[in-house]
Design a protein around this motif. Structure first.
Motif, mmCIF file in Angstrom:
data_model
loop_
_atom_site.group_PDB
_atom_site.id
_atom_site.type_symbol
_atom_site.label_atom_id
_atom_site.label_comp_id
_atom_site.label_asym_id
_atom_site.label_seq_id
_atom_site.Cartn_x
_atom_site.Cartn_y
_atom_site.Cartn_z
ATOM 1 N N LYS A 20 -35.691 -54.985 -33.736
ATOM 2 C CA LYS A 20 -35.499 -55.945 -32.654
ATOM 3 C C LYS A 20 -36.712 -55.919 -31.729
ATOM 4 C CE LYS A 20 -30.468 -56.284 -32.436
ATOM 5 N NZ LYS A 20 -29.263 -56.161 -31.557
ATOM 6 N N CYS B 203 -33.271 -42.137 -40.747
ATOM 7 C CA CYS B 203 -31.888 -42.625 -40.660
ATOM 8 C C CYS B 203 -30.998 -41.987 -41.722
ATOM 9 C CB CYS B 203 -31.854 -44.151 -40.788
ATOM 10 S SG CYS B 203 -32.486 -45.029 -39.338
ATOM 11 N N GLU C 164 -27.858 -45.298 -31.172
ATOM 12 C CA GLU C 164 -27.721 -46.605 -31.811
ATOM 13 C C GLU C 164 -29.081 -47.246 -32.080
ATOM 14 O OE1 GLU C 164 -25.256 -48.894 -29.224
ATOM 15 O OE2 GLU C 164 -23.525 -47.526 -29.406
ATOM 16 N N PHE C 165 -30.111 -46.818 -31.348
ATOM 17 C CA PHE C 165 -31.447 -47.390 -31.539
ATOM 18 C C PHE C 165 -32.514 -46.392 -31.117
ATOM 19 C CE2 PHE C 165 -30.357 -48.403 -27.161
ATOM 20 C CZ PHE C 165 -31.530 -48.171 -26.469
ATOM 21 N N GLU D 32 -27.586 -45.713 -39.894
ATOM 22 C CA GLU D 32 -28.693 -46.652 -39.790
ATOM 23 C C GLU D 32 -28.817 -47.134 -38.350
ATOM 24 O OE1 GLU D 32 -30.458 -50.719 -41.894
ATOM 25 O OE2 GLU D 32 -28.342 -50.216 -42.119
ATOM 26 N N GLU E 56 -31.060 -49.087 -35.141
ATOM 27 C CA GLU E 56 -31.984 -50.193 -34.910
ATOM 28 C C GLU E 56 -33.318 -49.639 -34.435
ATOM 29 O OE1 GLU E 56 -28.763 -53.649 -33.581
ATOM 30 O OE2 GLU E 56 -30.065 -52.719 -32.076
ATOM 31 N N LYS F 292 -33.798 -52.623 -39.483
ATOM 32 C CA LYS F 292 -33.135 -53.440 -38.454
ATOM 33 C C LYS F 292 -33.987 -53.383 -37.184
ATOM 34 C CE LYS F 292 -28.651 -52.853 -38.077
ATOM 35 N NZ LYS F 292 -27.334 -52.144 -37.991
ATOM 36 N N TRP G 158 -36.527 -50.644 -32.183
ATOM 37 C CA TRP G 158 -36.926 -51.607 -31.159
ATOM 38 C C TRP G 158 -38.409 -51.471 -30.838
ATOM 39 C CZ3 TRP G 158 -32.785 -51.655 -26.636
ATOM 40 C CH2 TRP G 158 -31.533 -51.973 -27.185
#
Length: 420
Positions: A51, A256, A220-221, A262, A264, A49, A266
């Protein structure tokens, strides 16, 4: 920029016609190249995932920001003004990460009020943040991994003497602050600077964040910054994005699983997305021969592209007016009253006065670092999108230099004083 028959084109637009239409000097950007760079990253990291947060300090024209919004990226900002530009360009607050350094806490408070993701790189600032917001506003922590990425020392940000990030050696102190103020950390960040050419060196930094992560249960990331190296000349070493994608994706997926969630992944590419998409078109004013050197003097300078003088950066230069003439050796210089050199001892197709030269890799840190030094005005910017040129910034005039200046009438002041 492609040579077809005896003319250079960007997409299907003739370069010399752009100079006739918009004048010189002129920045020209290729949207198609920007899109292909976005897709290269997306394809390399398709299994996670991922970004993209475009680092807008590289090129912050609002039409370019809107273009990256159109391509589905988020935004990386380093000043509150860039945050406002991003919001004005249509990005949602949660799509923008704010990573300042050495700013006042009031600037961070303003960013919080705007709802963007806050990235903190200073324990003192983190303490102030925790005192006011506690767990009510999440934040990201920027670490300094103490890894040298390569390239000019002025663009390397991950070494021990860098002003950027919280040292990994301070992690115990950091955790005490976080616990004391009940700060909710949702992201971990690192950025080692530009010119990363070895995926394994990049993975060293990633593994440092992976090792730190168990102390942060609300992640979260993870943001790995950028620094992907692009080609500045034929045969240049570049970052193997596909290789990096495979190795980092595999490592991230394993992390993860161990973390139990899991996250994100970046990235914050700037130069990688826009450098090769931009050219600076300049006109030759003079050919000046000295006992040692043949100079090509052009109608631009370090006020428009400072990287060669500031970083010793290499930018390929092409004579687009005379592409098949025999080559000679020139030093290409600007019109600023300083040592102002774009390229030393370059082999160029014979240059004549009024020839147009293209300075390549000018998309990143060209216009955004430009100035009005010597009272010179900044050039226009044009974006080639879907085969059509669009003016996205007008060339400046003398009025732009004067518009914020306030003239003082000294004679009137003296007369008033004499009358008192």
């Amino acid at each position: 920029m492609q040579l077809i028959d005896n003319r250079y084109y960007i997409q299907n637009v003739d370069v010399l016609s752009l100079c006739e239409q918009f004048g010189t000097p002129l920045y020209v950007y290729d949207a198609e190249k920007m899109q292909s760079q976005v897709e290269t990253l997306q394809n390399a990291f398709a299994s996670v995932k991922m970004k993209i947060k475009y680092a807008c300090k590289a090129l912050n024209n609002i039409s370019v920001l809107k273009l990256f919004k159109h391509y589905g990226t988020g935004l990386d900002t380093v000043s509150i003004q860039e945050v406002h530009l991003g919001l004005k360009a249509g990005f949602e607050p949660q799509e923008i990460i704010f990573t300042p350094n050495c700013v006042s806490f009031e600037e961070i408070q303003e960013a919080v009020s705007l709802g963007v993701v806050i990235n903190i790189d200073n324990i003192s600032i983190l303490e102030q943040f925790g005192h006011i917001y506690g767990s009510s506003v999440p934040c990201c922590i920027r670490f300094n991994p103490h890894i040298l990425a390569g390239g000019n020392h002025k663009i390397s940000t991950g070494h021990i003497d860098s002003k950027f990030g919280i040292s990994v050696l301070q992690s115990r102190h950091l955790l005490r602050v976080i616990k004391t103020y009940n700060i909710r950390v949702t992201g971990l960040h690192m950025h080692t600077g530009s010119d990363i050419v070895d995926a394994d060196v990049f993975l060293q930094g990633a593994n440092i964040l992976f090792d730190l992560a168990p102390d942060f249960p609300d992640l979260e990331f993870m943001d790995f910054g950028s620094g992907f190296k692009v080609a500045y000349k034929e045969g240049d070493i570049t970052t193997d994005i596909e290789d990096l994608g495979k190795k980092l994706s595999t490592a991230f997926q394993k992390f993860c699983r161990n973390y139990g969630k899991e996250l994100e992944l970046w990235f914050e590419p700037g130069k990688f997305l826009v450098s090769e998409a931009g050219v600076l078109l300049v006109k030759t004013n003079v050919i000046k021969t000295t006992p040692a050197t043949v100079f090509v003097g052009v109608n631009s300078g370090l006020n428009h592209l400072i990287r060669p003088m500031m970083y010793d950066a290499y930018h390929e230069i092409v004579n687009v007016s005379n592409p098949f003439a025999p080559q000679r050796v020139y030093t290409v210089v600007g019109y600023i009253c300083e040592t102002d050199t774009f390229g030393w001892d370059r082999k160029l197709n014979e240059v004549r006065e009024n020839d147009i030269l293209a300075i390549k890799n000018a998309g990143a840190y060209g216009f955004t670092m430009s100035s009005q030094y010597n009272a010179r005005t900044r050039p226009a910017e044009v974006l080639i999108f879907e085969g059509e040129p669009y003016l996205i910034r007008k060339a400046e005039t003398l009025d732009d230099i004067l518009k914020n200046q306030v003239e003082i009438n000294f004679e009137q002041i003296v007369q008033n004083l004499q009358e008192i």
